[in-house]
Design a protein around this motif. Structure first.
Motif, PDB file in Angstrom:
ATOM      1  N   LEU A  76       1.027  -1.220  -0.251  1.00  0.00           N
ATOM      2  CA  LEU A  76      -0.118  -0.072   0.068  1.00  0.00           C
ATOM      3  C   LEU A  76       0.921   1.380   0.089  1.00  0.00           C
ATOM      4  O   LEU A  76       0.521   2.210  -0.586  1.00  0.00           O
ATOM      5  CB  LEU A  76      -0.948  -0.069   1.181  1.00  0.00           C
ATOM      6  CG  LEU A  76      -2.175  -0.848   1.079  1.00  0.00           C
ATOM      7  CD1 LEU A  76      -2.762  -0.639   2.466  1.00  0.00           C
ATOM      8  CD2 LEU A  76      -2.912  -0.791  -0.152  1.00  0.00           C
ATOM      9  N   ALA A  77       2.059   1.286   0.748  1.00  0.00           N
ATOM     10  CA  ALA A  77       2.908   2.361   0.975  1.00  0.00           C
ATOM     11  C   ALA A  77       3.585   2.764  -0.284  1.00  0.00           C
ATOM     12  O   ALA A  77       3.669   3.862  -0.813  1.00  0.00           O
ATOM     13  CB  ALA A  77       3.941   2.228   1.746  1.00  0.00           C
ATOM     14  N   ALA A  78       3.641   1.767  -1.422  1.00  0.00           N
ATOM     15  CA  ALA A  78       4.224   1.958  -2.852  1.00  0.00           C
ATOM     16  C   ALA A  78       3.299   2.431  -3.620  1.00  0.00           C
ATOM     17  O   ALA A  78       3.660   2.887  -4.835  1.00  0.00           O
ATOM     18  CB  ALA A  78       5.057   0.832  -3.293  1.00  0.00           C
ATOM     19  N   LEU A  79       2.159   2.470  -3.388  1.00  0.00           N
ATOM     20  CA  LEU A  79       1.093   2.946  -4.583  1.00  0.00           C
ATOM     21  C   LEU A  79       1.299   4.626  -4.511  1.00  0.00           C
ATOM     22  O   LEU A  79       1.624   5.038  -3.751  1.00  0.00           O
ATOM     23  CB  LEU A  79      -0.227   2.705  -3.864  1.00  0.00           C
ATOM     24  CG  LEU A  79      -0.796   1.161  -3.856  1.00  0.00           C
ATOM     25  CD1 LEU A  79      -2.052   0.899  -3.562  1.00  0.00           C
ATOM     26  CD2 LEU A  79      -0.638   0.586  -5.361  1.00  0.00           C
ATOM     27  N   PRO A  80       0.642   5.201  -5.839  1.00  0.00           N
ATOM     28  CA  PRO A  80       0.690   6.391  -6.015  1.00  0.00           C
ATOM     29  C   PRO A  80       0.023   7.055  -4.772  1.00  0.00           C
ATOM     30  O   PRO A  80      -1.201   6.534  -4.615  1.00  0.00           O
ATOM     31  CB  PRO A  80      -0.043   6.763  -7.430  1.00  0.00           C
ATOM     32  CG  PRO A  80       0.263   5.280  -8.132  1.00  0.00           C
ATOM     33  CD  PRO A  80       0.418   4.275  -6.913  1.00  0.00           C
ATOM     34  N   LYS A  81       0.235   8.267  -4.268  1.00  0.00           N
ATOM     35  CA  LYS A  81      -0.425   8.806  -3.103  1.00  0.00           C
ATOM     36  C   LYS A  81      -1.875   8.947  -3.083  1.00  0.00           C
ATOM     37  O   LYS A  81      -2.701   8.522  -2.218  1.00  0.00           O
ATOM     38  CB  LYS A  81       0.186  10.195  -2.883  1.00  0.00           C
ATOM     39  CG  LYS A  81      -0.325  11.148  -1.503  1.00  0.00           C
ATOM     40  CD  LYS A  81       0.083  12.280  -1.493  1.00  0.00           C
ATOM     41  CE  LYS A  81      -0.263  12.941  -0.064  1.00  0.00           C
ATOM     42  NZ  LYS A  81       0.174  14.287  -0.051  1.00  0.00           N
ATOM     43  N   LYS A  82      -2.501   9.181  -4.381  1.00  0.00           N
ATOM     44  CA  LYS A  82      -3.891   9.212  -4.587  1.00  0.00           C
ATOM     45  C   LYS A  82      -4.816   8.000  -4.297  1.00  0.00           C
ATOM     46  O   LYS A  82      -5.542   7.939  -3.742  1.00  0.00           O
ATOM     47  CB  LYS A  82      -4.286  10.038  -5.805  1.00  0.00           C
ATOM     48  CG  LYS A  82      -5.730  10.390  -5.856  1.00  0.00           C
ATOM     49  CD  LYS A  82      -5.986  11.413  -7.290  1.00  0.00           C
ATOM     50  CE  LYS A  82      -7.643  11.935  -7.437  1.00  0.00           C
ATOM     51  NZ  LYS A  82      -7.770  12.593  -8.611  1.00  0.00           N
ATOM     52  N   GLN A  83      -3.924   7.049  -4.824  1.00  0.00           N
ATOM     53  CA  GLN A  83      -4.852   5.582  -4.927  1.00  0.00           C
ATOM     54  C   GLN A  83      -4.558   4.969  -3.612  1.00  0.00           C
ATOM     55  O   GLN A  83      -5.262   4.346  -3.029  1.00  0.00           O
ATOM     56  CB  GLN A  83      -3.628   4.971  -6.001  1.00  0.00           C
ATOM     57  CG  GLN A  83      -4.150   5.134  -7.281  1.00  0.00           C
ATOM     58  CD  GLN A  83      -3.626   4.320  -8.367  1.00  0.00           C
ATOM     59  OE1 GLN A  83      -2.846   3.214  -7.996  1.00  0.00           O
ATOM     60  NE2 GLN A  83      -3.485   4.947  -9.826  1.00  0.00           N
ATOM     61  N   ARG A  84      -3.250   5.175  -2.973  1.00  0.00           N
ATOM     62  CA  ARG A  84      -3.163   4.859  -1.560  1.00  0.00           C
ATOM     63  C   ARG A  84      -4.144   5.344  -0.682  1.00  0.00           C
ATOM     64  O   ARG A  84      -4.696   4.618   0.265  1.00  0.00           O
ATOM     65  CB  ARG A  84      -1.504   5.073  -1.229  1.00  0.00           C
ATOM     66  CG  ARG A  84      -1.237   4.713   0.403  1.00  0.00           C
ATOM     67  CD  ARG A  84       0.126   5.063   0.606  1.00  0.00           C
ATOM     68  NE  ARG A  84       0.301   6.387   0.815  1.00  0.00           N
ATOM     69  CZ  ARG A  84       1.047   7.101   0.094  1.00  0.00           C
ATOM     70  NH1 ARG A  84       1.674   6.806  -0.956  1.00  0.00           N
ATOM     71  NH2 ARG A  84       1.320   8.231   0.447  1.00  0.00           N
ATOM     72  N   LYS A  85      -4.459   6.708  -0.829  1.00  0.00           N
ATOM     73  CA  LYS A  85      -5.145   7.067   0.188  1.00  0.00           C
ATOM     74  C   LYS A  85      -6.642   6.631   0.198  1.00  0.00           C
ATOM     75  O   LYS A  85      -7.406   6.405   1.037  1.00  0.00           O
ATOM     76  CB  LYS A  85      -5.241   8.732  -0.224  1.00  0.00           C
ATOM     77  CG  LYS A  85      -5.775   9.469   1.034  1.00  0.00           C
ATOM     78  CD  LYS A  85      -6.070  11.064   0.755  1.00  0.00           C
ATOM     79  CE  LYS A  85      -6.750  11.740   1.938  1.00  0.00           C
ATOM     80  NZ  LYS A  85      -6.672  13.161   1.718  1.00  0.00           N
TER      81      LYS A  85
END
Length: 226
Positions: A76-85
């Motif tokens: 999850l931490a490696a996902l793009p910020k918007k997708q992660r959130k």
């Protein structure tokens, strides 16, 4: 293979199991250390040995815990910020804790009752690279890459257990193992994400990102392996 090396790994394994029993360890780092000691000892044992079967069981019981840790801390931490959130908002905060706690209890119960011999008297037969069936680097496919990673792990432990270590070869094998591990973690992370039943549109975006990242990792390991 000298008994001295086997006994050293046995004592290291006993020590970490003792800590788990006494302190009820459960952090991601604790699990990682336990798994390393298990694999190092297992690589020196005959597969039919009673202790080897017990060690393999410990690894099996820790698999789900490790996968949960990797999903929340790494994937999850490696996902793009918007997708992660958005993904974090859709996944219940207690999803990690509930599932992990259940698996931790199983692991602790097994370790508490695990019988470990004081020493291993018999000389362990060493697996050599000559009797290891060679494998060609496969295409980007989860199951095929998983099998190849197991093959690389065997080669790595054979090298590490050798009386004369080849540091350059160990580094290359370790790099290949780690990159293949990252690819496998991404596959597993995507599968776990799907199980949380998030919005399909978000899942598809994350899937495309994950596939792109795996392609990059695959290309990087291909240059090393070939």
């Amino acid at each position: 293979m000298e008994n001295k090396q086997v006994d050293k790994k046995l004592q290291e394994f006993k020590k970490v199991v003792k800590h788990f029993r006494k302190k009820s360890l459960q952090s991601a780092e604790d699990i990682h250390t336990l798994r390393i000691k298990c694999r190092e000892l297992f690589s020196l044992l005959s597969k039919d040995d009673t202790l080897a079967k017990s060690v393999k069981k410990v690894i099996s019981l820790s698999n789900e815990i490790r996968d949960i840790d990797v999903f929340f801390s790494d994937y999850l931490a490696a996902l793009p910020k918007k997708q992660r959130k958005k993904a974090q908002e859709e996944i219940a905060s207690k999803a990690k804790d509930d599932g992990r706690e259940k698996e931790i209890k199983k692991l602790h119960k097994y370790l508490k009752n695990l019988k470990i011999p004081k020493s291993i008297e018999q000389k362990i037969q060493e697996e050599t690279e000559q009797n290891l069936v060679a494998m060609e680097f496969p295409k980007l496919h989860k199951k095929k890459l998983h099998k190849y990673r197991i093959y690389i792990k065997k080669k790595l432990y054979i090298e590490k257990n050798s009386s004369v270590e080849n540091e350059k070869k160990i580094k290359i094998l370790t790099d290949v193992k780690d990159i293949l591990g990252a690819i496998n973690d991404n596959y597993n992370g995507l599968k776990r994400l799907e199980s949380y039943d998030i919005k399909e549109s978000l899942y598809e975006k994350i899937k495309k990102f994950t596939q792109k990242e795996n392609r990059k990792l695959y290309e990087s390991v291909a240059t090393i392996s070939q």
